[in-house]
Each structure stands twice: as C-alpha cells, then as structure tokens.
Design a protein around this motif. Structure first.
Motif, short mmCIF file in Angstrom:
data_model
loop_
_atom_site.label_atom_id
_atom_site.label_comp_id
_atom_site.label_asym_id
_atom_site.label_seq_id
_atom_site.Cartn_x
_atom_site.Cartn_y
_atom_site.Cartn_z
N PHE A 122 72.37 11.76 -0.91
CA PHE A 122 71.17 11.69 -0.43
C PHE A 122 70.77 12.83 -1.16
O PHE A 122 69.09 12.91 -1.22
CB PHE A 122 70.52 12.17 1.37
CG PHE A 122 71.89 12.51 1.14
CD1 PHE A 122 72.69 12.92 1.90
CD2 PHE A 122 70.54 14.28 1.32
CE1 PHE A 122 73.59 14.31 2.38
CE2 PHE A 122 72.00 15.26 2.01
CZ PHE A 122 72.59 15.58 2.82
N ASP A 123 71.62 13.68 -1.81
CA ASP A 123 71.12 15.04 -2.27
C ASP A 123 71.38 14.98 -3.62
O ASP A 123 70.87 15.73 -5.05
CB ASP A 123 72.11 16.49 -2.48
CG ASP A 123 73.22 15.50 -2.53
OD1 ASP A 123 73.86 14.66 -1.85
OD2 ASP A 123 74.71 16.56 -2.31
N HIS A 124 71.06 13.18 -4.07
CA HIS A 124 71.14 12.75 -5.88
C HIS A 124 70.10 12.01 -6.18
O HIS A 124 69.88 11.93 -6.81
CB HIS A 124 72.95 12.21 -6.09
CG HIS A 124 73.74 13.45 -6.10
ND1 HIS A 124 74.51 14.06 -6.83
CD2 HIS A 124 74.10 13.87 -5.04
CE1 HIS A 124 74.64 15.01 -7.18
NE2 HIS A 124 74.84 14.85 -5.24
N ALA A 125 70.19 11.26 -4.89
CA ALA A 125 68.90 9.76 -5.49
C ALA A 125 67.19 10.65 -4.60
O ALA A 125 66.67 9.46 -4.57
CB ALA A 125 69.27 8.83 -4.38
N ALA A 164 79.37 15.94 -11.61
CA ALA A 164 78.98 15.58 -10.57
C ALA A 164 79.84 15.88 -9.24
O ALA A 164 79.57 17.11 -9.47
CB ALA A 164 78.23 13.36 -10.17
N ASP A 165 79.96 15.00 -8.16
CA ASP A 165 80.80 15.35 -7.25
C ASP A 165 82.26 15.16 -7.35
O ASP A 165 83.29 14.65 -6.42
CB ASP A 165 80.44 14.83 -5.80
CG ASP A 165 78.70 14.67 -5.04
OD1 ASP A 165 78.36 15.93 -5.75
OD2 ASP A 165 78.59 14.83 -4.67
N ALA A 166 82.76 14.84 -8.37
CA ALA A 166 84.10 14.67 -9.05
C ALA A 166 84.84 15.92 -8.76
O ALA A 166 86.01 16.37 -7.66
CB ALA A 166 84.58 14.34 -9.94
N SER A 195 77.62 19.47 -10.05
CA SER A 195 76.39 19.20 -9.35
C SER A 195 76.35 20.11 -8.67
O SER A 195 75.06 20.93 -8.66
CB SER A 195 76.63 18.29 -8.13
OG SER A 195 76.75 16.58 -9.43
N HIS A 196 77.41 21.16 -7.76
CA HIS A 196 76.92 22.08 -6.78
C HIS A 196 76.95 23.36 -6.78
O HIS A 196 77.22 24.46 -6.25
CB HIS A 196 77.00 20.92 -5.15
CG HIS A 196 76.72 19.88 -5.06
ND1 HIS A 196 75.27 19.51 -4.98
CD2 HIS A 196 77.36 18.61 -4.96
CE1 HIS A 196 74.88 18.08 -4.32
NE2 HIS A 196 76.50 18.08 -4.67
N ASP A 197 77.88 23.24 -8.47
CA ASP A 197 78.24 24.78 -8.10
C ASP A 197 77.65 25.39 -8.32
O ASP A 197 77.04 25.79 -9.97
CB ASP A 197 80.00 24.99 -9.27
CG ASP A 197 80.31 26.45 -9.09
OD1 ASP A 197 81.11 26.37 -8.03
OD2 ASP A 197 79.81 27.44 -9.85
#
Ligand SMILES: [Zn+2]
Length: 301
Positions: free
Chosen positions: A106-109, A208-210, A265-267
């Motif tokens: 949801f936080d990417h799309a 991304a979220d890897a 994505s999130h750092d």
C-alpha cells in the motif's frame, strides 16, 4: 537524463528509535521515507514507485487498513504525494508515461490512481499474488482500492534470461528506455523487484524493500534495528530468498560500489544523502512552476 528523488509521504511507525535508529526515544513515533524516483527520459517521464497518493491522503480509512494506519501512521500531506511533486517540478502529471513498480504494498502503490494515463510495469507474480488476497496480512498490505488503473498494467515473468551485474534483469520493458532496469529481488513479496536507473556516471539501484536500514548493507558488519528486523520478518513472503538477496546486494556493493549506488525505499539517511534535502520537504519547485493563482511557487530547500 535527470533523476529526481521524491519522498512520497513518510510513515511514522510505533517504536521510534527501535525502528529508525535515530528518533530520540522509543515512545515517540519513528520516521521512515518512501523513496521514489522521477526520471526524465526521451520518451517521457518515468516514475519508479508511487508512495502514498492523493486519495490515501484524503480518504485514508477507506483505502488503507486500520492495522497499518495504527502501526505506521503516515504523515498525510498532499504536497508530499508524487503527483503534487511532479507538478512542483513544472510537469503535467500526464507527462508521466510509465510507472515501474517494485511491488504492490500500500505504501508503494497508493499514487497509481493519480496517473491514470501511465502504463504500469510489474512482475506477473506480484500482481497475481496481490489479487488473490489469500491471507489476513495480504488483505491489510495489498489494497484493491488503490488499483483503479489495473487495465493499464503490463506484467512480466521474473526471468527473461537477461542479466545485470549478475542479477536477473526483466527485459524489455515495453516503451521504457533501456537505461531503466527491473531487477527481481524476491523475498519481501513474491514478485518484489529493485529498479536500476543508469545516471550516466553510475547506476542507481533502488532496492525498494529488499532491506530497510542502511547498515544492513554494511559490508563489514551488517546490522539492523530490532524494530525493522521484526517488521521485515512480519511481512516477508520468502525468508530464504530475502536473506539470499540481501547477501547478493552486499556483494554487489563490495564488488561494484563505484558503479552502482544502492539504496532502499524507507531509510531516511539514504534519502537525505541522495536528495540533498530533509525527507520532510517536497522537492524544490522549479523557477518556471506556477501555482494555480499564477504566483511562483516558493523554493523549499
Ligand atoms: Zn515498503
């Protein structure tokens, strides 16, 4: 080719310092970015991931799950959505011709709906698995409310026989410049990808979220905050593949650190280093951009 780094709505997870490693306490909420890229190519703008979108900002409870709203409390500001930042840069949202998706969380799309004319590229397993809505967690993370553009999605198998620095590469992406590569990094979801963009002097790889925390890619002593370790465990679809891909990404950094700039994505640290601004700010407006009332938009940084 110009590449813009956009934080498309931050999230503010419970756990503070336990999550991001830099909020002062564990009582306050933390701060994570949602790092997207806007790439100016000869065949139009390409957006890599979309973050949370306008409709999420306006109608969060209709679009997002109560579970994640409580857990990560997004910082809902319209100016941080991809579509508003595209406008700040002086473009028309219809100039975005393609969107390359890492995965469908949801936080990417969330911003897909804001670009109804764009062609969307993603892996076939990612779409199929999200559509199935198989588990309770799948229904919290994959939100059909965000998929109004699904008729314009093009899906690809993960293995096309092409490689990129030893990783599988999906090719060709229909209509997308060859300087943009989809790199399957399975684990967080079944169809999770990184996206590589050739900047000329080096490749940027949005993994991304890897991984979630910059120090997970430390070659000597990889480490993660306890909160983000838990969060990744909670959401992983294939643990073995996820950890294997993290090892391969560290090897990539060790062997090709001069040729590939790796980030997730999130750092926040990675976002701020690459964008050169605070993650709380939208991209700087370009001089030619004008507000609806004809006045120049202020420069944010
Ligand atoms: Zn994410």
């Amino acid at each position: 080719m110009r590449i813009h780094h956009l934080n498309c709505v931050s999230t503010c997870p419970l756990g503070g310092k336990l999550m991001d490693g830099r909020t002062e306490s564990i009582i306050r909420r933390g701060h994570l970015a949602c790092h997207c890229l806007l790439v100016e190519t000869e065949s139009g703008l390409v957006l890599v991931d979309t973050g949370l979108g306008l409709q999420d900002v306006r109608h969060p409870r209709e679009r997002l799950s109560a579970f994640f709203l409580g857990l990560v409390a997004p910082d809902f500001r319209e100016e941080m959505t991809a579509v508003r930042q595209v406008e700040r840069l002086g473009f028309d949202p219809r100039d975005v011709k393609h969107i390359v998706m890492s995965h469908l969380d949801f936080d990417h799309a969330g911003g897909l709906d804001d670009f109804p004319d764009a062609t969307v590229h993603l892996l076939d397993v990612e779409r199929d698995y999200a559509f199935e809505q198989r588990t309770w967690m799948d229904r919290q993370r994959f939100r059909p409310q965000q998929w109004s553009t699904r008729a314009r999605w093009i899906v690809y198998p993960a293995n096309s026989g092409e490689t990129w620095f030893g990783f599988d590469r999906v090719r060709p992406l229909e209509g997308v410049a060859d300087s943009i590569a989809m790199i399957p990094l399975i684990g967080h979801t079944h169809g999770h990808c990184g996206v590589a963009v050739n900047r000329g002097d080096k490749w940027l790889l949005l993994a991304a979220d890897a991984y979630f925390y910059y120090a997970e890619m430390d070659i000597v002593r990889p480490r993660c905050t306890p909160g983000l370790r838990f969060y990744q465990w909670m959401l992983e679809k294939d643990r073995k593949a996820r950890l294997w891909n993290q090892r391969r990404l560290r090897q990539l950094r060790r062997a090709h650190g001069n040729e590939v700039e790796l980030f997730c994505s999130h750092d926040l640290r990675e976002f701020e280093r690459l964008s050169g601004r605070s993650a709380r700010l939208p991209t700087a407006a370009v001089a030619s951009a004008r507000s609806r009332h004809g006045a120049p938009l202020g420069v944010a940084t």
